[in-house]
Design an enzyme around this catalytic site. Structure first.
Site, short mmCIF file in Angstrom:
data_model
loop_
_atom_site.label_atom_id
_atom_site.label_comp_id
_atom_site.label_asym_id
_atom_site.label_seq_id
_atom_site.Cartn_x
_atom_site.Cartn_y
_atom_site.Cartn_z
N TYR A 1 -4.62 8.28 -6.76
CA TYR A 1 -3.66 7.34 -6.15
C TYR A 1 -3.99 7.15 -4.67
O TYR A 1 -4.04 6.02 -4.19
CB TYR A 1 -2.23 7.86 -6.30
CG TYR A 1 -1.20 6.95 -5.68
CD1 TYR A 1 -0.76 5.82 -6.35
CD2 TYR A 1 -0.69 7.20 -4.41
CE1 TYR A 1 0.18 4.96 -5.78
CE2 TYR A 1 0.24 6.35 -3.82
CZ TYR A 1 0.67 5.23 -4.52
OH TYR A 1 1.59 4.39 -3.94
N THR B 1 12.67 5.99 -5.58
CA THR B 1 12.56 5.08 -6.73
C THR B 1 12.11 5.91 -7.92
O THR B 1 11.97 7.13 -7.83
CB THR B 1 11.53 3.98 -6.45
OG1 THR B 1 10.23 4.58 -6.32
CG2 THR B 1 11.88 3.22 -5.17
N SER C 1 0.86 -1.18 0.00
CA SER C 1 0.00 0.00 0.00
C SER C 1 0.90 1.24 0.00
O SER C 1 1.87 1.30 -0.75
CB SER C 1 -0.93 -0.04 1.22
OG SER C 1 -1.75 1.10 1.28
N LYS D 1 -5.07 3.52 -2.80
CA LYS D 1 -4.39 2.92 -1.65
C LYS D 1 -5.31 2.85 -0.42
O LYS D 1 -5.19 1.93 0.38
CB LYS D 1 -3.10 3.67 -1.35
CG LYS D 1 -2.05 3.53 -2.44
CD LYS D 1 -1.72 2.07 -2.74
CE LYS D 1 -0.59 1.91 -3.73
NZ LYS D 1 -0.27 0.50 -4.02
#
Length: 272
Positions: A148, A183, A134, A152
């Site tokens: 988004y 990332t 999550s 989640k």
């Protein structure tokens, strides 16, 4: 103890880092990606310990087929890590129907299909561990990430319910909630809405609030995942990163205070 671990979204980011760490630990890994070319380096390094499978989690039938292949190949699936997903950046008003549907399709329904596919395998085994990736944004929100956030929040509700439904089958569920990490989630992997000028101040304020310290080091998460996989009594929820807990605590304290302030009104609405 060697385990067989099925990971979605293993082509990059957390998925690939965790797949490599688990392989180094001696586990067997089924690594799925839309394009398995990105997994060739792990194949060369770890040989038969990794089974790369091409998978688009939006295809429910393909999810069941992939789980079946994994079970046939390794004989069991001890752990599922539902990691596939992406971020959609943009204000709510900016978001097109197609963008919203694609975000929910992958982040919620894709996770659901793989979960449904693995449950019969784990029930038959009498054990299993489902790890749902999550986000801290499944508990608190940020502007310009509304769909988004919603995806989640859905993962949180689905997974908490799942944990109660499957515990008597010997199946554990953990919801992993990372804060921001460096990332390419916000880079090449992200989708963006068509911008509207009216929301530029909101976006500028959002960007201004970010600092280098807001984002964790992705490689530092591997020890936490290895520990999570190895523990016999995994938690229902696990934050990753130092930002998450203080932020969530602050927001939840504010929520509780507001609910308390309106409690008299709430009780009167009960009617008896």
């Amino acid at each position: 103890m060697t385990k067989t671990i099925f990971i979605t979204g293993a082509s990059r980011g957390f998925g690939k880092l965790w797949a490599e760490a688990l392989l180094k630990q001696g586990h067997q890994v089924v690594a799925t990606a839309r394009n398995t070319d990105s997994l060739k380096d792990l194949q060369q390094q770890f040989g038969d310990a990794i089974l790369p499978l091409q998978l688009d989690v939006n295809d429910r039938e393909a999810c069941f087929e992939a789980i079946g292949q994994a079970k046939d190949h390794f004989g069991a699936i001890d752990v599922l890590i539902n990691n596939a997903g992406f971020g959609l950046f943009g204000a709510i008003e900016e978001t097109s129907e197609q963008e919203a549907r694609e975000q929910i399709e992958t982040n919620v329904f894709g996770l659901l299909w793989v979960t449904q596919a693995v449950l019969p395998v784990m029930r038959e085994q009498g054990h299993g561990h489902i790890v749902q990736v999550s986000s801290t944004l499944g508990l608190v929100t940020l502007p310009v990430l509304g769909i988004y956030n919603a995806s989640k929040f859905a993962v949180e509700g689905l997974s908490e319910t799942l944990a109660a439904e499957v515990k008597d089958f010997g199946i554990k569920v953990t919801i992993v909630e990372p804060n921001g990490f460096a990332t390419d989630w916000a880079g090449a992997s992200a989708a963006h809405t068509q911008p509207m000028q009216a929301y530029e101040p909101v976006k500028e304020a959002f960007q201004a609030g970010l600092t280098d310290d807001s984002f964790g080091v992705p490689e530092a998460t591997t020890d936490a995942i290895l520990k999570l996989i190895d523990t016999p009594n995994p938690p229902l929820r696990l934050f990753l990163g130092k930002v998450a807990l203080p932020w969530v605590r602050q927001v939840y304290e504010q929520r509780l205070a507001e609910w308390e302030e309106w409690q008299e009104v709430a009780v009167a609405a009960h009617g008896k």
